[in-house]
Design a protein around this motif. Sequence first.
Motif, short mmCIF file in Angstrom:
data_model
loop_
_atom_site.label_atom_id
_atom_site.label_comp_id
_atom_site.label_asym_id
_atom_site.label_seq_id
_atom_site.Cartn_x
_atom_site.Cartn_y
_atom_site.Cartn_z
N LYS A 46 -74.07 40.61 25.81
CA LYS A 46 -73.18 41.36 26.70
C LYS A 46 -71.82 40.69 26.85
O LYS A 46 -70.77 41.32 26.68
N GLU A 50 -68.16 42.00 25.51
CA GLU A 50 -67.09 42.24 26.49
C GLU A 50 -65.83 41.42 26.20
O GLU A 50 -64.73 41.82 26.55
N ASP A 65 -81.33 47.79 25.71
CA ASP A 65 -81.80 48.30 26.98
C ASP A 65 -80.65 49.04 27.67
O ASP A 65 -79.53 49.08 27.17
N GLU A 66 -80.93 49.65 28.81
CA GLU A 66 -79.94 50.49 29.48
C GLU A 66 -78.66 49.72 29.83
O GLU A 66 -77.56 50.22 29.62
N GLU A 67 -78.80 48.51 30.33
CA GLU A 67 -77.64 47.70 30.72
C GLU A 67 -76.78 47.34 29.50
O GLU A 67 -75.56 47.46 29.54
N GLN A 69 -76.76 48.95 26.66
CA GLN A 69 -76.20 50.19 26.11
C GLN A 69 -74.92 50.58 26.84
O GLN A 69 -73.98 51.06 26.23
N GLU A 70 -74.88 50.35 28.15
CA GLU A 70 -73.66 50.62 28.91
C GLU A 70 -72.50 49.77 28.40
O GLU A 70 -71.38 50.26 28.25
N VAL A 71 -72.76 48.49 28.12
CA VAL A 71 -71.73 47.60 27.61
C VAL A 71 -71.27 48.06 26.22
O VAL A 71 -70.08 48.07 25.92
N ASP A 73 -71.36 51.14 25.05
CA ASP A 73 -70.59 52.37 25.23
C ASP A 73 -69.19 52.08 25.77
O ASP A 73 -68.21 52.65 25.29
N GLU A 74 -69.11 51.20 26.76
CA GLU A 74 -67.81 50.87 27.37
C GLU A 74 -66.85 50.22 26.37
O GLU A 74 -65.64 50.31 26.52
N ASN A 75 -67.41 49.56 25.36
CA ASN A 75 -66.58 48.82 24.40
C ASN A 75 -66.54 49.48 23.02
O ASN A 75 -66.08 48.88 22.06
N ASN A 76 -67.02 50.73 22.94
CA ASN A 76 -67.02 51.49 21.68
C ASN A 76 -67.69 50.73 20.54
O ASN A 76 -67.16 50.66 19.43
#
Length: 105
Positions: A46, A50, A65-67, A69-71, A73-76
């Motif tokens: 992560k 970032e 995992d979900e967390e 995956q969010e990272v 998505d946020e960072n393309n």
Amino acid sequence: MKTILVCCGSGVATSPQVANKINDYLSDNNLDSKAKATPKPIETAKSTIENDPSIIIYVGIAPADEELQEVLDENNVVGMVGLPWLTGMGQDEANKKVKDIIINA
């Protein structure tokens, strides 16, 4: 230079093996001047994503995992599962996906 982040466990066995196979593929297809695969321990994934805008692909041995995956998505960053490079099953398709992502990055 774009980066393919390869993460699993502690980053000393499986992820270097997968990264080497990806790097061999990149070299064989004259893509090694555009991207490289780098192994890292999963616990750093992560923060590495970032803090490194060169990362375009994340390869994990298990799906994110979900967390995480969010990272991604946020960072393309495109998430992929590394099992094809470990087992050989589906490796051609996985390599093609990597190639397509690099060419379109």
